[in-house]
Design a protein around this motif. Structure first.
Motif, PDB file in Angstrom:
ATOM      1  N   ALA A  96      -0.960   5.793   1.573  1.00 13.22           N
ATOM      2  CA  ALA A  96      -0.959   4.233   1.572  1.00 13.22           C
ATOM      3  C   ALA A  96      -0.855   3.854   0.035  1.00 13.22           C
ATOM      4  O   ALA A  96      -0.170   2.842  -0.433  1.00 13.22           O
ATOM      5  CB  ALA A  96      -2.175   3.516   2.161  1.00 13.22           C
ATOM      6  N   GLU A 100       2.451   1.626  -1.287  1.00 16.52           N
ATOM      7  CA  GLU A 100       2.507   0.580  -1.880  1.00 16.52           C
ATOM      8  C   GLU A 100       2.954   0.405  -3.277  1.00 16.52           C
ATOM      9  O   GLU A 100       3.755  -0.430  -3.839  1.00 16.52           O
ATOM     10  CB  GLU A 100       0.849   0.059  -2.228  1.00 16.52           C
ATOM     11  N   GLN A 101       3.076   1.730  -4.059  1.00 11.14           N
ATOM     12  CA  GLN A 101       3.966   1.825  -5.175  1.00 11.14           C
ATOM     13  C   GLN A 101       5.199   1.694  -5.045  1.00 11.14           C
ATOM     14  O   GLN A 101       6.123   1.263  -5.897  1.00 11.14           O
ATOM     15  CB  GLN A 101       3.267   2.937  -6.160  1.00 11.14           C
ATOM     16  N   SER A 103       7.151   0.350  -2.553  1.00  9.50           N
ATOM     17  CA  SER A 103       7.875  -0.664  -1.407  1.00  9.50           C
ATOM     18  C   SER A 103       8.746  -1.711  -2.322  1.00  9.50           C
ATOM     19  O   SER A 103       9.828  -2.078  -1.981  1.00  9.50           O
ATOM     20  CB  SER A 103       6.859  -1.312  -0.981  1.00  9.50           C
ATOM     21  N   TYR A 122       2.497  -1.118   8.333  1.00  4.96           N
ATOM     22  CA  TYR A 122       3.316  -1.065   6.947  1.00  4.96           C
ATOM     23  C   TYR A 122       4.776  -1.347   7.535  1.00  4.96           C
ATOM     24  O   TYR A 122       5.512  -1.860   6.834  1.00  4.96           O
ATOM     25  CB  TYR A 122       3.175   0.314   6.492  1.00  4.96           C
TER      26      TYR A 122
END
Length: 203
Positions: A96, A100-101, A103, A122
């Motif tokens: 995760a 997040e980095q 995206s 997600y």
């Protein structure tokens, strides 16, 4: 008389060789029992399977892609899901952290996983926010030709050869150590890419 001496020397050499082999076996057994790594091998501990640069992955990736003349818009990664998910819901899932980095500004993402339900929130969020359709597939399935970078989040096992294609960048996040190196008075990071390494500026 000379033949007798030769025979004695052969017996002596055989005994010495046997004695040395016995010493090696005993030494290795002692190392195993004391949980010391054998010569040239790194002990497989939780610490040895961590990546201290995980939270800087986006900046590092951008530098790596630039060295391979690839823009972030052309970045089409296959993320190989971890084989050691957190045991507790209270623990942070490192996959995760990576997603997040990755995206922002991402135009393609495929995830090879044995837990597709974990990624459903997600995937829905990415579709609502950017219109990106994130694809998932079983880990056993071979990768298709639209992938150009493999981000391997597994900590155990070997390089997943079924994913490899010509000109595909393979980046093991845990299986090979990412290290600080000193180049030209700067502390940079050595990143393993396939069988090679790439130096990126310290971030």
């Amino acid at each position: 008389m000379q033949e007798w001496k030769k025979d004695e020397r052969r017996k002596s050499n055989r005994f010495t060789s046997w004695f040395l082999r016995l010493g090696t076996v005993l030494h290795r057994k002692r190392q195993y029992l004391s949980k010391e790594p054998l010569d040239g091998q790194q002990e497989d501990t939780e610490e040895s399977r961590n990546n201290p640069y995980l939270f800087q992955l986006r900046k590092i990736l951008e530098q790596v892609l630039k060295q391979y003349h690839m823009s972030y818009r052309e970045f089409h990664p296959l993320l190989v899901d971890t084989d050691t998910p957190p045991e507790s819901l209270l623990d942070e899932d490192e996959v995760a952290v990576v997603l997040e980095q990755l995206s922002e500004d991402l135009n393609f993402l495929k995830i090879a996983t044995d837990r597709p339900a974990y990624f459903s929130d997600y995937i829905q969020r990415m579709y609502e926010n950017s219109g990106l359709v994130v694809q998932t597939e079983p880990k056993e399935q071979a990768v298709t030709g639209d992938v150009n970078v493999i981000l391997d989040m597994e900590k155990l096992g070997n390089c997943p050869m079924r994913y490899m294609r010509e000109h595909t960048l393979y980046i093991p996040v845990y299986k090979r150590k990412w290290e600080r190196v000193q180049t030209m008075q700067n502390l940079d990071i050595s990143i393993p890419i396939g069988y090679n390494t790439v130096i990126v500026k310290g971030v």
